[in-house]
Design a protein around this motif. Structure first.
Motif: not given
Length: 323
Positions: A36-45, A78-85
């Motif tokens: 649910d978080s763009v920044d947190a997902t990028a940080a985890a990757i 666009f990502a259907p299951n993540l917050a990326w737009r």
């Protein structure tokens, strides 16, 4: 190019690995996906990649992500299951990691993994379709991944097979995914059980449950592999839909090989036999054309990771020029 990192970004976990030029994974790590978080997902990757980079001489990173990815392999549109737009994920991570980063659709990455190192490593033309909760896939023509003008080609699960059919998560009706996926398998299994079918009640018993709401795709697949008649019929119906869809795809792309992967493919012959029969029955001009061979995928859940790592070795395609 030597070692690269492949990262498969799912809705619940991020799987990362260092991959050599022969497709072997020599180190792994994993993170939870804060979807649910763009920044947190990028940080985890970034954190997963940095861990691997610290211990290996890595030259590039490839990321497989569910959704539409731009033709320059950098932005997740666009990502259907993540917050990326319109998320510039590639450039963002490259700046932090200080090495090149490419982004690819996850199904394309898995298809490329099977093409480069798996079931299709000896052919130049292939269609790979993954049958899981939904349907994904990718197409390779003349040894090149088909991406389309905007990077969003080969959404195989969203080819329409039933006009006005079941509503799909993409917003359209009648997509192949609504008839030949794990989700469709469960829907039909529950419908039979809720109708009072004695055969379906027996299937529930084999699955170890009494409430149809608890039924899952893996349960049906396992019951079919144990010989339960209702589960076998459900798998055969799914295979029929799959084979009909693949006949249309073969007409469009003329592949040497069709590779079938994903969780439902664990049913093997129960799925492949009915899929192949439906394919042969529905292929246009079937007596006057070469037929594609069928194979099960070989790389399992690692296909996307391995494919993304190998795609990181390859230069991004040149931008499409308007005429």
């Amino acid at each position: 190019m030597g070692l690269t990192i492949g990262i498969d970004v799912g809705g619940t976990k991020i799987a990362a690995g260092v991959v050599d030029e022969h497709g072997a994974i020599i180190a792994r790590t994993q993170r939870d996906t804060p979807a649910d978080s763009v920044d947190a997902t990028a940080a985890a990757i970034c954190d997963a990649a940095a861990e691997l980079i610290a211990n290996h001489d890595v030259e590039a990173v490839g990321i497989g992500a569910a959704g539409f990815v731009s033709s320059d392999r950098s932005t997740v549109l666009f990502a259907p299951n993540l917050a990326w737009r319109d998320e510039p994920l590639g450039a963002r991570l490259a700046e932090q990691l200080k090495i090149p980063v490419v982004v690819e659709n996850d199904a394309n990455s898995a298809a490329w993994g099977e093409f480069a190192f798996g079931a299709a490593k000896d052919v130049e033309h292939m269609v790979c379709i993954t049958v899981g909760t939904g349907i994904g896939g990718g197409v390779v023509i003349d040894g090149e991944l088909l991406r389309g003008a905007h990077g969003v080609a080969a959404e195989l699960g969203h080819m329409r097979v039933v006009p006005g059919g079941h509503r799909c998560g993409c917003g359209a009706r009648g997509c192949l995914e609504q008839y030949a996926s794990g989700r469709a398998l469960v829907r039909e299994g529950k419908a039979q059980a809720e109708s009072g079918s004695l055969a379906a009640a027996q299937m529930l018993s084999v699955c170890g449950i009494t409430d149809p709401a608890e039924l899952t795709g893996p349960m049906i697949t396992e019951a079919a592999m144990k010989g339960d008649p209702c589960a076998v019929e459900l798998l055969e119906d799914l295979g029929r839909w799959l084979g009909e869809g693949l006949a249309s795809l073969a007409t469009m792309f003329d592949p040497t090989l069709i590779v079938i992967g994903g969780g439902v493919s664990a049913a093997k012959d129960l799925l492949m036999k009915s899929a192949l029969q439906a394919f042969e029955r529905n292929l246009p001009a079937k007596s006057n054309r070469p037929h594609a061979a069928f194979s099960l995928a070989e790389l399992g859940n690692d296909a996307g990771l391995i494919g993304a790592a190998d795609l990181a070795r390859r230069p991004a395609p040149a931008p499409v020029q308007s005429r």
